[in-house]
Design a protein around this motif. Structure first.
Motif, PDB file in Angstrom:
ATOM      1  N   ALA A  26      -5.087   5.682   2.775  1.00 16.83           N
ATOM      2  CA  ALA A  26      -4.656   6.104   4.112  1.00 16.83           C
ATOM      3  C   ALA A  26      -3.706   5.077   4.728  1.00 16.83           C
ATOM      4  CB  ALA A  26      -5.873   6.306   5.008  1.00 16.83           C
ATOM      5  N   ALA A  27      -3.962   3.780   4.528  1.00 16.83           N
ATOM      6  CA  ALA A  27      -3.061   2.748   5.053  1.00 16.83           C
ATOM      7  C   ALA A  27      -1.697   2.837   4.376  1.00 16.83           C
ATOM      8  CB  ALA A  27      -3.678   1.367   4.849  1.00 16.83           C
TER       9      ALA A  27
ATOM     10  N   ARG B  90       3.946   4.890   4.538  1.00 20.66           N
ATOM     11  CA  ARG B  90       4.960   5.831   4.047  1.00 20.66           C
ATOM     12  C   ARG B  90       5.480   6.701   5.184  1.00 20.66           C
ATOM     13  NH1 ARG B  90       5.823  10.974   3.070  1.00 20.66           N
ATOM     14  NH2 ARG B  90       7.053  11.605   1.240  1.00 20.66           N
ATOM     15  N   ARG B  91       4.596   7.163   6.043  1.00 26.37           N
ATOM     16  CA  ARG B  91       5.020   8.051   7.135  1.00 26.37           C
ATOM     17  C   ARG B  91       5.989   7.375   8.090  1.00 26.37           C
ATOM     18  NH1 ARG B  91       3.814   8.789  12.305  1.00 26.37           N
ATOM     19  NH2 ARG B  91       2.084   7.281  12.320  1.00 26.37           N
TER      20      ARG B  91
ATOM     21  N   VAL C  86      -0.932   3.465  -4.532  1.00 33.89           N
ATOM     22  CA  VAL C  86       0.432   3.669  -4.036  1.00 33.89           C
ATOM     23  C   VAL C  86       0.885   5.108  -4.297  1.00 33.89           C
ATOM     24  CG1 VAL C  86       2.835   3.026  -4.481  1.00 33.89           C
ATOM     25  CG2 VAL C  86       1.108   1.253  -4.189  1.00 33.89           C
ATOM     26  N   ALA C  87       0.674   5.604  -5.516  1.00 33.35           N
ATOM     27  CA  ALA C  87       1.119   6.947  -5.869  1.00 33.35           C
ATOM     28  C   ALA C  87       0.391   8.012  -5.064  1.00 33.35           C
ATOM     29  CB  ALA C  87       0.913   7.179  -7.368  1.00 33.35           C
ATOM     30  N   ASP C  88      -0.909   7.837  -4.861  1.00 34.80           N
ATOM     31  CA  ASP C  88      -1.677   8.834  -4.114  1.00 34.80           C
ATOM     32  C   ASP C  88      -1.258   8.912  -2.655  1.00 34.80           C
ATOM     33  OD1 ASP C  88      -3.003   9.435  -6.406  1.00 34.80           O
ATOM     34  OD2 ASP C  88      -4.927   8.544  -5.827  1.00 34.80           O
ATOM     35  N   ALA C  89      -0.617   7.854  -2.148  1.00 31.91           N
ATOM     36  CA  ALA C  89      -0.114   7.857  -0.778  1.00 31.91           C
ATOM     37  C   ALA C  89       1.300   8.440  -0.681  1.00 31.91           C
ATOM     38  CB  ALA C  89      -0.120   6.438  -0.216  1.00 31.91           C
TER      39      ALA C  89
END
Length: 260
Positions: free
Chosen positions: A119-120, A125-126, A197-200
């Motif tokens: 989530a962080a 990324r957002r 990292v990829a899952d985010a």
């Protein structure tokens, strides 16, 4: 919400001087200087504590905002001229794509659940612009093992049991009232970070050993005050910073990723 034990640990104010003269500080600055956009750029420093990196980056011409969950950190940084706000790495009060770069140099240590760490990363990324860089620090799974073997902590009652638990699970459940004086934390295996990292939704650029093998130099701060020795150490670490063996041997790792 910040873990109560973690808040108690940081309310003691130790982060103000913890990095003074350390290889962690020197090497992190080297990596930031190389991996961040050239100034002036906008940098969101999430988990930036008292602002040791925020003030340095601002002095270099970047526009920096510090976000930290500890009011003591934020209030102190703000009094010293840093744009600083209280906030949580997992839910940032920032617009989408508003920053050229995001730093996560503190949050991952204290997010014990993988979902919170993802989530962080996802929030970073957002709020970073497309193509922007996210730089995140993690503590190595084996950092405490080296401490147990190479320092007096190995003889402190109970410390070896903490290390055994970390080796098995990555998780330390600690108390600031114990002689070794840390708090609840997560210690990464290097091979865990690419998946987080990829899952985010970020694209991994690289993984770096921050201190490499040199973290364990005896009398580190005193010896690094010698300019010639400091230059030698920085040169040799830079030459081995991406070697898998040294990435495992380091105390801290730095993840570099980008928003596609």
């Amino acid at each position: 919400m910040l873990d109560r034990d973690v808040r108690t640990y940081y309310d003691r104010g130790g982060e103000r001087t913890r990095l003074d003269g350390t290889l962690e500080l020197l090497r992190t600055k080297v990596l930031l200087e190389r991996l961040l956009p050239a100034p002036p750029a906008s940098v969101l420093d999430v988990g930036g504590a008292f602002g040791v990196y925020a003030t340095w980056l601002a002095d270099r011409g970047h526009r920096v905002r510090l976000v930290d969950p500890v009011p003591l950190h934020v209030d102190t940084a703000a009094r010293e001229g840093v744009d600083a706000v209280v906030g949580d790495a997992r839910s940032l009060d920032e617009p989408d794509g508003g920053w050229d770069a995001v730093l996560l140099l503190g949050p991952l240590y204290h997010l014990l659940d993988r979902a919170d760490r993802v989530a962080a990363f996802a929030e970073a990324r957002r709020v970073v612009r497309p193509g922007g860089v996210v730089l995140a620090a993690a503590i190595s799974r084996w950092a405490s093992t080296y401490e147990a073997l190479l320092t007096e902590l190995g003889t402190v009652p109970g410390f070896a049991d903490l290390v055994r638990a970390e080796l098995a699970t990555g998780t330390r459940r600690d108390s600031v009232d114990l002689p070794h004086g840390f708090t609840n934390a997560y210690f990464h295996r290097p091979d865990e970070l690419p998946g987080e990292v990829a899952d985010a939704g970020l694209r991994l650029s690289d993984l770096y050993a921050v201190e490499g093998m040199a973290h364990w130099i005896p009398d580190q701060v005193a010896r690094l005050s010698d300019p010639d020795f400091r230059a030698l150490v920085l040169d040799l670490i830079a030459r081995t910073e991406r070697e898998p063996a040294t990435i495992g041997a380091t105390s801290h790792l730095l993840v570099a990723a980008r928003r596609p």
